[in-house]
Write a protein that holds these residues in place. Sequence first.
Motif, PDB file in Angstrom:
ATOM      1  N   GLN A  46      -9.175  -0.509   4.673  1.00  0.00           N
ATOM      2  CA  GLN A  46      -8.862   0.917   4.568  1.00  0.00           C
ATOM      3  C   GLN A  46      -8.790   1.516   5.980  1.00  0.00           C
ATOM      4  O   GLN A  46      -9.474   1.045   6.886  1.00  0.00           O
ATOM      5  CB  GLN A  46      -9.875   1.626   3.679  1.00  0.00           C
ATOM      6  CG  GLN A  46     -11.341   1.447   4.072  1.00  0.00           C
ATOM      7  CD  GLN A  46     -11.739   2.305   5.246  1.00  0.00           C
ATOM      8  OE1 GLN A  46     -11.519   3.508   5.254  1.00  0.00           O
ATOM      9  NE2 GLN A  46     -12.325   1.686   6.256  1.00  0.00           N
ATOM     10  N   TYR A  90      -7.812   4.555  -3.386  1.00  0.00           N
ATOM     11  CA  TYR A  90      -8.151   3.252  -2.820  1.00  0.00           C
ATOM     12  C   TYR A  90      -8.616   2.283  -3.904  1.00  0.00           C
ATOM     13  O   TYR A  90      -8.274   1.093  -3.891  1.00  0.00           O
ATOM     14  CB  TYR A  90      -9.223   3.412  -1.743  1.00  0.00           C
ATOM     15  CG  TYR A  90      -8.727   4.077  -0.470  1.00  0.00           C
ATOM     16  CD1 TYR A  90      -7.397   4.474  -0.334  1.00  0.00           C
ATOM     17  CD2 TYR A  90      -9.586   4.302   0.597  1.00  0.00           C
ATOM     18  CE1 TYR A  90      -6.946   5.081   0.822  1.00  0.00           C
ATOM     19  CE2 TYR A  90      -9.144   4.904   1.766  1.00  0.00           C
ATOM     20  CZ  TYR A  90      -7.829   5.291   1.872  1.00  0.00           C
ATOM     21  OH  TYR A  90      -7.383   5.890   3.017  1.00  0.00           O
ATOM     22  N   ASN A 119      -9.796   4.021   7.757  1.00  0.00           N
ATOM     23  CA  ASN A 119     -10.731   5.002   8.312  1.00  0.00           C
ATOM     24  C   ASN A 119     -11.996   4.305   8.812  1.00  0.00           C
ATOM     25  O   ASN A 119     -12.258   3.153   8.480  1.00  0.00           O
ATOM     26  CB  ASN A 119     -11.135   6.016   7.229  1.00  0.00           C
ATOM     27  CG  ASN A 119      -9.942   6.616   6.517  1.00  0.00           C
ATOM     28  OD1 ASN A 119      -9.298   7.516   7.016  1.00  0.00           O
ATOM     29  ND2 ASN A 119      -9.629   6.099   5.337  1.00  0.00           N
ATOM     30  N   LYS A 154     -10.007  10.192  -1.005  1.00  0.00           N
ATOM     31  CA  LYS A 154      -9.168   8.999  -1.042  1.00  0.00           C
ATOM     32  C   LYS A 154      -9.746   7.903  -1.943  1.00  0.00           C
ATOM     33  O   LYS A 154      -9.072   6.899  -2.209  1.00  0.00           O
ATOM     34  CB  LYS A 154      -9.010   8.419   0.369  1.00  0.00           C
ATOM     35  CG  LYS A 154      -8.249   9.307   1.344  1.00  0.00           C
ATOM     36  CD  LYS A 154      -6.762   9.319   1.056  1.00  0.00           C
ATOM     37  CE  LYS A 154      -5.993  10.049   2.153  1.00  0.00           C
ATOM     38  NZ  LYS A 154      -4.528  10.042   1.893  1.00  0.00           N
ATOM     39  N   ALA A 177     -14.346   5.923   4.634  1.00  0.00           N
ATOM     40  CA  ALA A 177     -13.313   6.447   3.738  1.00  0.00           C
ATOM     41  C   ALA A 177     -13.688   7.842   3.228  1.00  0.00           C
ATOM     42  O   ALA A 177     -14.800   8.059   2.760  1.00  0.00           O
ATOM     43  CB  ALA A 177     -13.135   5.508   2.548  1.00  0.00           C
ATOM     44  N   ILE A 188       0.867  -1.186   0.000  1.00  0.00           N
ATOM     45  CA  ILE A 188       0.000   0.000   0.000  1.00  0.00           C
ATOM     46  C   ILE A 188       0.900   1.230   0.000  1.00  0.00           C
ATOM     47  O   ILE A 188       2.068   1.144   0.393  1.00  0.00           O
ATOM     48  CB  ILE A 188      -0.933   0.044   1.239  1.00  0.00           C
ATOM     49  CG1 ILE A 188      -0.127   0.137   2.537  1.00  0.00           C
ATOM     50  CG2 ILE A 188      -1.875  -1.148   1.259  1.00  0.00           C
ATOM     51  CD1 ILE A 188      -0.952   0.424   3.769  1.00  0.00           C
ATOM     52  N   ILE A 206      -7.008  -0.807  -1.767  1.00  0.00           N
ATOM     53  CA  ILE A 206      -7.297  -0.541  -0.355  1.00  0.00           C
ATOM     54  C   ILE A 206      -8.817  -0.456  -0.191  1.00  0.00           C
ATOM     55  O   ILE A 206      -9.508   0.185  -0.975  1.00  0.00           O
ATOM     56  CB  ILE A 206      -6.625   0.766   0.101  1.00  0.00           C
ATOM     57  CG1 ILE A 206      -5.104   0.624   0.053  1.00  0.00           C
ATOM     58  CG2 ILE A 206      -7.073   1.157   1.505  1.00  0.00           C
ATOM     59  CD1 ILE A 206      -4.359   1.896   0.367  1.00  0.00           C
ATOM     60  N   SER A 230       1.706   6.552   2.615  1.00  0.00           N
ATOM     61  CA  SER A 230       0.823   7.573   3.189  1.00  0.00           C
ATOM     62  C   SER A 230      -0.402   6.961   3.872  1.00  0.00           C
ATOM     63  O   SER A 230      -1.037   7.608   4.709  1.00  0.00           O
ATOM     64  CB  SER A 230       0.360   8.542   2.100  1.00  0.00           C
ATOM     65  OG  SER A 230      -0.387   7.853   1.107  1.00  0.00           O
ATOM     66  N   GLU A 231      -0.725   5.712   3.529  1.00  0.00           N
ATOM     67  CA  GLU A 231      -1.926   5.077   4.076  1.00  0.00           C
ATOM     68  C   GLU A 231      -1.600   4.082   5.181  1.00  0.00           C
ATOM     69  O   GLU A 231      -2.483   3.361   5.641  1.00  0.00           O
ATOM     70  CB  GLU A 231      -2.692   4.383   2.954  1.00  0.00           C
ATOM     71  CG  GLU A 231      -3.059   5.298   1.798  1.00  0.00           C
ATOM     72  CD  GLU A 231      -3.729   6.587   2.274  1.00  0.00           C
ATOM     73  OE1 GLU A 231      -4.750   6.490   2.992  1.00  0.00           O
ATOM     74  OE2 GLU A 231      -3.220   7.681   1.949  1.00  0.00           O
ATOM     75  N   GLU A 232      -0.350   4.003   5.613  1.00  0.00           N
ATOM     76  CA  GLU A 232       0.011   3.092   6.688  1.00  0.00           C
ATOM     77  C   GLU A 232      -0.616   3.532   8.004  1.00  0.00           C
ATOM     78  O   GLU A 232      -0.582   4.713   8.361  1.00  0.00           O
ATOM     79  CB  GLU A 232       1.530   3.019   6.843  1.00  0.00           C
ATOM     80  CG  GLU A 232       2.219   2.242   5.742  1.00  0.00           C
ATOM     81  CD  GLU A 232       3.692   2.052   6.032  1.00  0.00           C
ATOM     82  OE1 GLU A 232       4.172   2.614   7.036  1.00  0.00           O
ATOM     83  OE2 GLU A 232       4.364   1.357   5.245  1.00  0.00           O
ATOM     84  N   SER A 233      -1.181   2.576   8.723  1.00  0.00           N
ATOM     85  CA  SER A 233      -1.835   2.845   9.994  1.00  0.00           C
ATOM     86  C   SER A 233      -2.020   1.517  10.702  1.00  0.00           C
ATOM     87  O   SER A 233      -2.114   0.468  10.058  1.00  0.00           O
ATOM     88  CB  SER A 233      -3.195   3.507   9.760  1.00  0.00           C
ATOM     89  OG  SER A 233      -3.980   3.506  10.929  1.00  0.00           O
TER      90      SER A 233
END
Length: 389
Positions: free
Chosen positions: A177, A190, A179, A186, A182, A149, A195, A152-155
């Motif tokens: 994803q 995605y 959030n 984004k 979403a 991924i 994602i 910037s979308e790592e969490s």
Amino acid sequence: MRVGAAALLLFCTFGEGVAAAQPVAQHRRGAEIESTLTRIKLPPGFSIALYALVPEARTLAVGREGRAIFVGTAETHAFVITPGESKAASVERFAPSMTFTMPHGLCFSKDGALFLVERNRVTRFDDAEKNWRDAAAHATVVVKAGDLIPRSEESRGHASRVCRVGPDDKLYISLGQPNNVAPRDKLALYEKTGIGGVIRMNRDGSQREVFATGVRNSVGMAFDTDGSLWFTDNQVDSMGDDRPPGEINRADRAGLNFGFPWYGGGHVRTNEYARAEPPKDVVFPVVETAPHAADLGMMFYRGDMFPKEYRGAMFYAQHGSWDRSMPIGARVMVTRAGTTASAPFAEGWNVGSESYLGRPVDVAELADGSLLVTDDQNGAIYRITYRAP
């Protein structure tokens, strides 16, 4: 030593060779957990016992030869179990010389290769049941760090990947994803990267494609005998105690859209997209499950130990709710073949308060037809067996 860029990358990062064993003690809290298991309710003839203590145990991959069981976590380590007759013979850290970030997704190919999917990397371990003590030397990067991924979308949120190798011999990976719902800005990213969906690729990482979209956070997948992919999906929080429902979905082909973020679960629209026109081809769930119960790992039962009415049944773990005034879940559910109704199969970890006695995460079948269940709260794996009353 392996040659090639992928192997060199692993060698330079982790080193290789047989690392010193790091066993996990099996006496700690064993008696306490066994006492809790006396509260678990099962259908007549079934019983449950402690199989192994494995810290933060979440996902399972059972070796086809019965020589090893691999256990994934959402932390920085994975484990391997040497099976015993009724309990684990030993539990050790898997590949202790390697550094992992949420090594949650585990799955086997038909030829015995183990795939390990982290938050943002995929690694293959060839002939894993035989070579797990020498894991780093048998590791190949399938998707290098940062390419699963966008960084910037790592969490940590919704980053517990699961994987399966399909009947087409391709590797399928869920990408939750990060959030609750979403954001609009984004959606294009995605959809392009997969994602909020399921991706698939060749086992060497080539020919990656987005298989399914409209998925909020799937933490359980299984293929049925007809080749269709079934998966659980955790739905939108903060919409009240009784909505939206959780989902179990079926994808019989690529390109299906399962409705998120226009739908928060089932046919319930999200507040954020209530006025937006949803896609016309949305596929709704086959099974709607209890709201906020957190349906996670799932499997289809193929064994002979359980009574024949369980052959082909879908078992899935409910981790238990946090977004509900009265907790629900923390149990193993079953949906019989040919039905869409679910019923509790193993329950009793939920005592009606915020403090669960255990939180099931994944289910897997052993060669003898018994059922393993992971519990990340207790760091335990249970075994459910059947003997006719």
